[in-house]
Design a protein around this motif. Structure first.
Motif, PDB file in Angstrom:
ATOM      1  N   TYR A   1      12.624 -19.204  53.352  1.00 19.02           N
ATOM      2  CA  TYR A   1      12.065 -17.983  52.776  1.00 19.02           C
ATOM      3  C   TYR A   1      12.989 -17.544  51.646  1.00 19.02           C
ATOM      4  O   TYR A   1      14.140 -17.986  51.548  1.00 19.02           O
ATOM      5  CB  TYR A   1      11.931 -16.865  53.817  1.00 19.02           C
ATOM      6  CG  TYR A   1      13.234 -16.479  54.498  1.00 19.02           C
ATOM      7  CD1 TYR A   1      14.043 -15.466  53.976  1.00 19.02           C
ATOM      8  CD2 TYR A   1      13.657 -17.130  55.654  1.00 19.02           C
ATOM      9  CE1 TYR A   1      15.233 -15.118  54.584  1.00 19.02           C
ATOM     10  CE2 TYR A   1      14.844 -16.783  56.267  1.00 19.02           C
ATOM     11  CZ  TYR A   1      15.632 -15.778  55.734  1.00 19.02           C
ATOM     12  OH  TYR A   1      16.813 -15.426  56.329  1.00 19.02           O
TER      13      TYR A   1
ATOM     14  N   GLU B   1       9.786  -7.635  54.612  1.00 21.79           N
ATOM     15  CA  GLU B   1       9.648  -7.127  55.972  1.00 21.79           C
ATOM     16  C   GLU B   1      10.942  -6.512  56.476  1.00 21.79           C
ATOM     17  O   GLU B   1      10.944  -5.817  57.496  1.00 21.79           O
ATOM     18  CB  GLU B   1       9.234  -8.264  56.922  1.00 21.79           C
ATOM     19  CG  GLU B   1       7.881  -8.868  56.606  1.00 21.79           C
ATOM     20  CD  GLU B   1       7.544 -10.021  57.535  1.00 21.79           C
ATOM     21  OE1 GLU B   1       8.074 -10.044  58.676  1.00 21.79           O
ATOM     22  OE2 GLU B   1       6.771 -10.910  57.137  1.00 21.79           O
TER      23      GLU B   1
ATOM     24  N   MET C   1      18.673 -11.752  58.955  1.00 20.45           N
ATOM     25  CA  MET C   1      17.361 -12.030  58.360  1.00 20.45           C
ATOM     26  C   MET C   1      16.693 -13.218  59.034  1.00 20.45           C
ATOM     27  O   MET C   1      15.475 -13.210  59.271  1.00 20.45           O
ATOM     28  CB  MET C   1      17.520 -12.282  56.863  1.00 20.45           C
ATOM     29  CG  MET C   1      17.928 -11.057  56.063  1.00 20.45           C
ATOM     30  SD  MET C   1      18.021 -11.408  54.288  1.00 20.45           S
ATOM     31  CE  MET C   1      18.244  -9.760  53.621  1.00 20.45           C
TER      32      MET C   1
ATOM     33  N   TRP D   1      15.137 -12.056  62.324  1.00 14.59           N
ATOM     34  CA  TRP D   1      13.954 -11.203  62.181  1.00 14.59           C
ATOM     35  C   TRP D   1      12.743 -11.978  61.675  1.00 14.59           C
ATOM     36  O   TRP D   1      11.616 -11.755  62.135  1.00 14.59           O
ATOM     37  CB  TRP D   1      14.267 -10.044  61.251  1.00 14.59           C
ATOM     38  CG  TRP D   1      13.200  -8.997  61.225  1.00 14.59           C
ATOM     39  CD1 TRP D   1      12.326  -8.715  60.222  1.00 14.59           C
ATOM     40  CD2 TRP D   1      12.870  -8.100  62.294  1.00 14.59           C
ATOM     41  NE1 TRP D   1      11.486  -7.693  60.583  1.00 14.59           N
ATOM     42  CE2 TRP D   1      11.791  -7.291  61.850  1.00 14.59           C
ATOM     43  CE3 TRP D   1      13.386  -7.894  63.571  1.00 14.59           C
ATOM     44  CZ2 TRP D   1      11.229  -6.303  62.641  1.00 14.59           C
ATOM     45  CZ3 TRP D   1      12.816  -6.913  64.368  1.00 14.59           C
ATOM     46  CH2 TRP D   1      11.748  -6.127  63.900  1.00 14.59           C
ATOM     47  N   LEU D   2      12.965 -12.893  60.755  1.00 15.20           N
ATOM     48  CA  LEU D   2      11.842 -13.580  60.113  1.00 15.20           C
ATOM     49  C   LEU D   2      11.466 -14.899  60.778  1.00 15.20           C
ATOM     50  O   LEU D   2      10.307 -15.314  60.718  1.00 15.20           O
ATOM     51  CB  LEU D   2      12.175 -13.841  58.640  1.00 15.20           C
ATOM     52  CG  LEU D   2      12.444 -12.594  57.785  1.00 15.20           C
ATOM     53  CD1 LEU D   2      12.877 -12.993  56.380  1.00 15.20           C
ATOM     54  CD2 LEU D   2      11.221 -11.687  57.728  1.00 15.20           C
TER      55      LEU D   2
ATOM     56  N   ASP E   1      12.838  -1.508  57.954  1.00 15.42           N
ATOM     57  CA  ASP E   1      11.543  -2.038  57.553  1.00 15.42           C
ATOM     58  C   ASP E   1      11.124  -1.273  56.301  1.00 15.42           C
ATOM     59  O   ASP E   1      10.821  -0.067  56.375  1.00 15.42           O
ATOM     60  CB  ASP E   1      10.514  -1.832  58.664  1.00 15.42           C
ATOM     61  CG  ASP E   1       9.169  -2.484  58.351  1.00 15.42           C
ATOM     62  OD1 ASP E   1       8.860  -2.654  57.153  1.00 15.42           O
ATOM     63  OD2 ASP E   1       8.424  -2.808  59.296  1.00 15.42           O
TER      64      ASP E   1
ATOM     65  N   PRO F   1      10.983 -11.341  53.240  1.00 22.14           N
ATOM     66  CA  PRO F   1      10.824 -12.297  52.132  1.00 22.14           C
ATOM     67  C   PRO F   1      10.661 -11.540  50.816  1.00 22.14           C
ATOM     68  O   PRO F   1      10.083 -10.440  50.796  1.00 22.14           O
ATOM     69  CB  PRO F   1       9.556 -13.055  52.490  1.00 22.14           C
ATOM     70  CG  PRO F   1       9.323 -12.784  53.952  1.00 22.14           C
ATOM     71  CD  PRO F   1       9.861 -11.415  54.196  1.00 22.14           C
TER      72      PRO F   1
END
Length: 678
Positions: free
Chosen positions: A532, A577, A601, A604-605, A273, A572
């Motif tokens: 994203y 993040e 990714m 996570w997003l 992060d 993004p």
């Protein structure tokens, strides 16, 4: 004439006899008086001293080892558990001939030579009243045989002790680590009072780094025993204090997805992060089962792991050092802006090669025909080597070294895990110190595209990428998110400094946009998505050198001679993040590594909150084991996390270092042979 003898003097004899009687009586009386006086002296004036000594023979303090703290992921999923095992122990105070007892006991409970050696090491330093472990994790057969012959072994008992269990096996092995039996070297350094009655200590990973927090504080129980060591009654106890529970920044679901991408491959993935430095996932592949080490791994099993060509014991994410290839070009390009060597409008013409003034030797671009007219933006998007050859020649190795070290290259990141490698960012001073020779200008060219002697760990690449995502704000990677227990331990989840940069915030934005275009139209376009924006950079690191003038031909190489594929990125792009670094050993090129990053990714997003990955069954601590149920026998079935009383409230929704893998430690190839696609 008859001789006359005097008559016997009776009175005189009586006097002599009475004198002797009185003398004897006086002597006896004096002796009795001396005994009475000595007895009175000891009873009256030294009562407390001898009473205490008597109690020590009658009353004993038995240590109560503390339970080890649990380890959870960021959502309260249990990663390291405790469960009871049966253990054979020997009391030093109650066994006169320890060697003979161990010899007779060996066939009864099947003591191995390793068990005996460990016991002998521990018994030498143990207190007289301490119980020393002979063998951990007794089988039912061991217990049955001992029960039949227990009367032959006074001072030997079977007790229940807690040991460690890792419910997810290989998944978190390199980051959580494991505990193992305390060895001779550790015995010399640990606080013996703190580890009385304890057999296990953290060996690698979180278990080792946070040993002081996890271990806890031992207690003791006061008992009254007879001359044979049999317990007559319990007089009182001081409870031990359980070790702190650790809540890590790792996410079980993300770790699972990352491990799936590397399944059957050699490599590492680190996700951070960028806002806090929290490590979200750390995977090294192949991995190993840490449960094998807890009660003592056999020679055959350890040899199989140690001698495995793929080196499963080696933590590639933390210790593996690789040429970073073109993944460092965004950071290096910003260095050119900082020193005003170039700006965003500076262009060069790339014919497909570069040579130093006065030298005919060609440093080739990966694209044989060249990229034509190139500025900084285009050099990032198309990964133009020649642009960075020119840039590095103008900057010089000293300024490059000063700049790149701000991103953490050549130094340890400071992560809260043991045995981290520092990598290497080479410079003239290093070369003179280690190789006793001067720096060559051609070496600067090699370093400029992440080759030559330049090596970095996946963790360093992830941290450098996070700093780039943060517009220069420095974060320190860490896995501890919070802790609960008797001991305080602060956790810092904030940037720890900022890159010394002479440019503006607009320069960081322009570099971010260039990295976005890498994914949209450049070397990483295979992972672009409309949901994203990803900012990234691919990289390729040579494993086998190609001679000057020769072409790179995969068909002539073995699988382990193929190039490494690397990828770094964050998303993004506008509000990062997650920052990620991927190394796929012998993955051929950076585009392949990028494809491993995309599912991570996405999870996570896009999927973490609405469709989180959780264990198919929730692991249970203790209880079941006493009924003879092993961890592998636990029932399956999806159980909500909220059923675990140890889950974190307000959660997010839920030795052994070995020789590095061959492909990660070969001598860095000369970059002038590079002729491969990013």
């Amino acid at each position: 004439m008859k001789q006359q003898f005097p008559l016997k003097n009776v009175q005189q004899e009586k006097r002599i006899f009475r004198g002797r009687i009185f003398f004897a009586m006086g002597l006896v009386t004096c002796c009795l008086l001396l005994l009475v006086a000595r007895y009175a002296y000891l009873q009256i004036f030294h009562y407390e001293q001898f009473s205490e000594a008597s109690d020590k023979n009658r009353i004993r303090l038995q240590p109560i080892p503390p339970a080890r703290g649990y380890i959870y992921d960021r959502n309260g999923i249990l990663l390291a558990d405790n469960y009871p095992v049966f253990t054979a122990t020997l009391s030093k105070a109650d066994v006169k001939d320890i060697d003979d007892t161990v010899k007779r006991l060996t066939p009864v409970i099947n003591l191995s030579q390793e068990d005996i050696e460990r016991f002998n090491s521990r018994v030498k330093t143990a207190r007289k009243t301490e119980r020393v472990t002979l063998k951990l994790n007794l089988t039912e057969t061991d217990i049955a045989r001992f029960s039949e012959t227990k009367f032959l072994f006074p001072g030997v008992d079977i007790e229940t002790q807690m040991t460690r269990y890792y419910p997810h096996g290989e998944l978190f092995a390199h980051v959580i680590g494991y505990v193992g039996r305390i060895n001779d070297r550790e015995l010399k350094s640990i606080d013996k009072d703190a580890y009385t009655g304890t057999n296990l200590i953290g060996k690698i990973g979180v278990e080792k780094y946070y040993e002081d927090l996890l271990h806890g504080i031992p207690g003791y129980e006061s008992i009254e025993a007879d001359a044979h060591g049999n317990v007559l009654r319990h007089l009182g106890q001081k409870q031990s204090i359980r070790g702190n529970d650790l809540y890590l920044s790792l996410d079980y679901g993300l770790q699972t997805v990352a491990a799936e991408q590397l399944a059957g491959r050699r490599g590492a993935i680190v996700a951070i992060d960028p806002r806090t430095g929290e490590i979200l996932a750390l995977v090294s592949s192949p991995s190993f089962n840490p449960n094998l080490f807890v009660t003592g791994i056999g020679h055959a099993e350890y040899s199989a792991l140690r001698d495995n060509l793929d080196q499963p014991l080696y933590n590639r994410a933390l210790q593996g050092t690789y040429p970073p290839g073109s993944t460092i070009k965004p950071m290096e390009g910003l260095g050119g802006i900082h020193y005003k060597t170039v700006d965003w409008d500076t262009t060069i013409f790339d014919p497909g090669y570069f040579h130093l003034p006065g030298d005919s030797h060609k440093f080739r671009d990966w694209k044989k025909s060249g990229h034509g007219t190139v500025n900084l933006h285009k050099s990032i998007v198309e990964s133009c080597d020649t642009y960075f050859y020119v840039l590095s020649y103008q900057m010089g190795i000293d300024r490059m070294n000063e700049w790149m070290r701000q991103f953490g290259f050549g130094e340890k990141t400071g992560v809260d895990l043991p045995s981290e490698s520092s990598g290497l960012y080479p410079n003239p001073e290093w070369k003179m110190r280690t190789r006793k020779s001067k720096w060559l200008k051609g070496e600067t060219i090699s370093v400029s595209i992440g080759q030559g002697a330049f090596i970095a760990t996946p963790l360093q690449l992830a941290m450098a990428t996070a700093i780039t995502a943060n517009h220069g704000a420095h974060v320190t990677p860490h896995v501890l998110r919070s802790t609960r227990g008797a001991r305080e331990h602060p956790v810092h989840n904030a940037p720890t400094g900022r890159i010394n940069f002479s440019g503006t915030d607009e320069d960081w934005i322009k570099m971010r946009n260039a990295m976005v275009d890498v994914i949209q139209a450049g070397t990483g376009r295979g992972i672009r998505t409309a949901q994203y924006k990803i900012a990234g950079k691919t990289g390729t690191a040579q494993v086998k050198s190609i001679a000057q003038g020769k072409r790179y031909n995969e068909a002539l190489l073995t699988e382990r001679q193929l190039d490494h594929g690397l990828f770094v990125g964050f998303a993004p792009a506008e509000n990062p993040e997650i920052a990620i670094a991927v190394i796929w050993e012998n993955g051929r090129h950076g585009g392949s590594a990028a494809k491993l990053a995309r599912p991570i990714m996405d999870y996570w997003l896009l999927n973490r909150k609405k469709n989180p990955i959780i264990p198919t069954h929730h692991q249970v601590s203790g209880g079941l084991m006493t009924a003879g149920i092993k961890p592998g026998d636990l029932p399956s079935g999806e159980i909500p996390l909220s059923t675990d009383p140890r889950a974190v409230p307000g959660s997010d929704n839920r030795a052994t270092a070995s020789v590095p893998a061959q492909s990660a430690t070969q001598a860095p190839p000369a970059v002038n042979s590079a002729d491969v696609s990013e």
